[in-house]
Design a protein around this motif. Structure first.
Motif, PDB file in Angstrom:
ATOM      1  N   UNK A 189       0.846  -1.214   0.000  1.00 40.54           N
ATOM      2  CA  UNK A 189       0.000   0.000   0.000  1.00 40.54           C
ATOM      3  C   UNK A 189       0.869   1.246   0.000  1.00 40.54           C
ATOM      4  N   UNK A 190       1.843   1.287  -0.919  1.00 40.66           N
ATOM      5  CA  UNK A 190       2.841   2.352  -0.915  1.00 40.66           C
ATOM      6  C   UNK A 190       2.563   3.346  -2.050  1.00 40.66           C
ATOM      7  N   UNK A 191       2.049   4.523  -1.702  1.00 38.40           N
ATOM      8  CA  UNK A 191       1.637   5.510  -2.705  1.00 38.40           C
ATOM      9  C   UNK A 191       2.824   6.076  -3.481  1.00 38.40           C
ATOM     10  N   UNK A 192       3.964   6.186  -2.826  1.00 44.23           N
ATOM     11  CA  UNK A 192       5.135   6.774  -3.489  1.00 44.23           C
ATOM     12  C   UNK A 192       5.638   5.880  -4.631  1.00 44.23           C
ATOM     13  N   UNK A 193       5.758   4.590  -4.325  1.00 49.30           N
ATOM     14  CA  UNK A 193       6.156   3.627  -5.350  1.00 49.30           C
ATOM     15  C   UNK A 193       5.140   3.625  -6.487  1.00 49.30           C
ATOM     16  N   UNK A 194       3.872   3.735  -6.137  1.00 50.71           N
ATOM     17  CA  UNK A 194       2.809   3.735  -7.155  1.00 50.71           C
ATOM     18  C   UNK A 194       2.993   4.908  -8.106  1.00 50.71           C
ATOM     19  N   UNK A 195       3.299   6.072  -7.548  1.00 54.30           N
ATOM     20  CA  UNK A 195       3.504   7.254  -8.407  1.00 54.30           C
ATOM     21  C   UNK A 195       4.696   7.062  -9.327  1.00 54.30           C
ATOM     22  N   UNK A 196       5.755   6.496  -8.792  1.00 56.06           N
ATOM     23  CA  UNK A 196       6.945   6.260  -9.596  1.00 56.06           C
ATOM     24  C   UNK A 196       6.607   5.318 -10.761  1.00 56.06           C
ATOM     25  N   UNK A 197       5.803   4.284 -10.474  1.00 53.22           N
ATOM     26  CA  UNK A 197       5.399   3.334 -11.519  1.00 53.22           C
ATOM     27  C   UNK A 197       4.612   4.045 -12.615  1.00 53.22           C
ATOM     28  N   UNK A 198       3.641   4.838 -12.190  1.00 52.58           N
ATOM     29  CA  UNK A 198       2.760   5.501 -13.164  1.00 52.58           C
ATOM     30  C   UNK A 198       3.567   6.422 -14.078  1.00 52.58           C
ATOM     31  N   UNK A 199       4.559   7.102 -13.489  1.00 57.74           N
ATOM     32  CA  UNK A 199       5.377   8.032 -14.277  1.00 57.74           C
ATOM     33  C   UNK A 199       6.165   7.305 -15.371  1.00 57.74           C
ATOM     34  N   UNK A 200       6.482   6.051 -15.129  1.00 63.25           N
ATOM     35  CA  UNK A 200       7.271   5.275 -16.077  1.00 63.25           C
ATOM     36  C   UNK A 200       6.497   4.883 -17.339  1.00 63.25           C
ATOM     37  N   UNK A 201       5.161   4.911 -17.255  1.00 66.78           N
ATOM     38  CA  UNK A 201       4.366   4.445 -18.387  1.00 66.78           C
ATOM     39  C   UNK A 201       4.622   5.296 -19.637  1.00 66.78           C
ATOM     40  N   UNK A 202       4.905   6.584 -19.409  1.00 68.80           N
ATOM     41  CA  UNK A 202       5.180   7.489 -20.524  1.00 68.80           C
ATOM     42  C   UNK A 202       6.406   7.014 -21.320  1.00 68.80           C
ATOM     43  N   UNK A 203       7.418   6.594 -20.576  1.00 69.98           N
ATOM     44  CA  UNK A 203       8.655   6.109 -21.199  1.00 69.98           C
ATOM     45  C   UNK A 203       8.369   4.869 -22.074  1.00 69.98           C
ATOM     46  N   UNK A 204       7.510   3.999 -21.552  1.00 65.74           N
ATOM     47  CA  UNK A 204       7.123   2.794 -22.299  1.00 65.74           C
ATOM     48  C   UNK A 204       6.457   3.191 -23.619  1.00 65.74           C
ATOM     49  N   UNK A 205       5.540   4.151 -23.538  1.00 68.47           N
ATOM     50  CA  UNK A 205       4.819   4.578 -24.746  1.00 68.47           C
ATOM     51  C   UNK A 205       5.767   5.183 -25.782  1.00 68.47           C
ATOM     52  N   UNK A 206       6.724   5.970 -25.310  1.00 73.80           N
ATOM     53  CA  UNK A 206       7.668   6.591 -26.230  1.00 73.80           C
ATOM     54  C   UNK A 206       8.533   5.537 -26.913  1.00 73.80           C
ATOM     55  N   UNK A 207       8.925   4.523 -26.164  1.00 74.16           N
ATOM     56  CA  UNK A 207       9.749   3.464 -26.762  1.00 74.16           C
ATOM     57  C   UNK A 207       8.939   2.685 -27.798  1.00 74.16           C
TER      58      UNK A 207
END
Lengths: 232, 232
Positions: free
Chosen positions: A41-59
């Motif tokens: 239940x870690x909100x900080x890790x969750x935010x970090x994960x969500x931010x990474x999705x953009x990188x996936x889309x660009x690749x």
């Protein structure tokens, strides 16, 4: 001149391969962070994960572009073309794993109010580590064009489905007993659903590995037939 | 001789196009049957829908083969290559719409014990007709390479999402009130989830239409940017 061009072509092909591995690596981190955010239940890790999705889309967009370029400018041999077409399909599934993992991270943020020490669901823990191993193995199988390893990943998808069924069979009676807990339990079910889908996508990637190695399209075939294809 | 080859090539390209439309047509019927099976708790229609999924899978494999053949044997021009790559991606989404519709049909079979005259959920009715229109329009936009129509389909996906949110917001309190009805209501939620995903896939198909027409990859961009691309 011919050698120069063929050197460039080889460099382009290997750039595509390494970008796929890079994309796979980012998706793995996203999935790890989303899974841990959920389990703790870690909100900080969750935010970090969500931010990474953009990188996936660009690749995804970059690799699609590279594949189009190679097909348009070079005349790929049959086996290079199989690689390109496998890549085009693989990155679609990797992108969707990123989407599902982001959904899990968003659920984890909603659940982050819950006590950290409570295990949300042992089935989710098993699914989370199971799909991470599947993805890891699928990417390895892709890199090494290892057909047996690919078929093993395909076979593992059933385990994930079993954990998912167990999750539902445990949570539905729990919801019946504690109607005031329906919302958070539904969130756990959504996470299970996303993990189950991630297993499907990892399985798809492995099916493209069989196609890449054998030129045989094994989608929609029973597992025994896939094993035969890989062993031939 | 050259003319003969180019005639064959044109025939191959138009076979691909017409197979995509054929596949789209089968998926439309599957989706219609699954939706009606759900709304009328009709097990017979559900079975018919499920049986159709095999046909969808076979068409996907056939079309993938045709695309590979064209890329390998012909040297498609840039715009023909865009068609081929759009087709390769489109059929993946069509196949997944078929999968989701089959899931709905399976849920409909589980629900088929319920009274036929009860409307399971008005939101599901709206979603079912909404995604059918989206798919119809996406396929039309594909056939005519109509970019504006494609962007309209993309915009409609938000409506589907709103109906889905409304479904959840109505069913969760209903579950809290009637814990003995949690299982069938969960099944309705699953159907909503599948319909929501079908909307996403129809949106994806429309994004490939923009790529096909403009050579611009509009995935992962805001709707306003997609409209600009389509209007340019």
């Amino acid at each position: 001149m011919r050698e120069h061009i063929s050197g460039q072509y080889d460099a382009e092909l290997s750039a595509v391969r390494s970008h796929v591995m890079e994309m796979g690596g980012v998706v793995e981190v996203l999935l790890k962070e989303a899974g841990e955010a959920l389990l703790h239940f870690d909100a900080e890790l969750a935010e970090s994960a969500i931010a990474r999705d953009h990188e996936v889309n660009q690749l995804e967009i970059l690799i699609d572009d590279e594949c189009n370029h190679i097909i348009a400018r070079r005349q790929p041999t049959a086996s290079d073309l199989r690689l390109i077409m496998s890549v085009v399909k693989t990155i679609t599934d990797l992108e969707r794993i990123g989407d599902e993992a982001s959904r899990i991270a968003k659920m984890a943020m909603q659940l982050s109010g819950m006590e950290r020490d409570r295990d949300p669901a042992p089935e989710l823990r098993a699914m989370s580590s199971g799909v991470r191993e599947m993805l890891r193995s699928a990417l390895d199988a892709f890199a090494r064009v290892d057909l047996r390893a690919a078929v093993d990943v395909i076979a593992r998808d059933k385990e994930i489905d079993r954990h998912y069924d167990a999750l539902i069979e445990r949570l539905v009676p729990a919801m019946e007993e504690r109607p005031d807990q329906i919302r958070p339990m539904l969130n756990l079910i959504w996470c299970g659903r996303s993990l189950e889908r991630i297993g499907d996508h990892a399985k798809n990637v492995s099916e493209y590995v069989v196609y890449l190695g054998k030129g045989q399209d094994v989608r929609h075939q029973p597992l025994s037939r896939k094993r035969e294809q890989a062993a031939d």
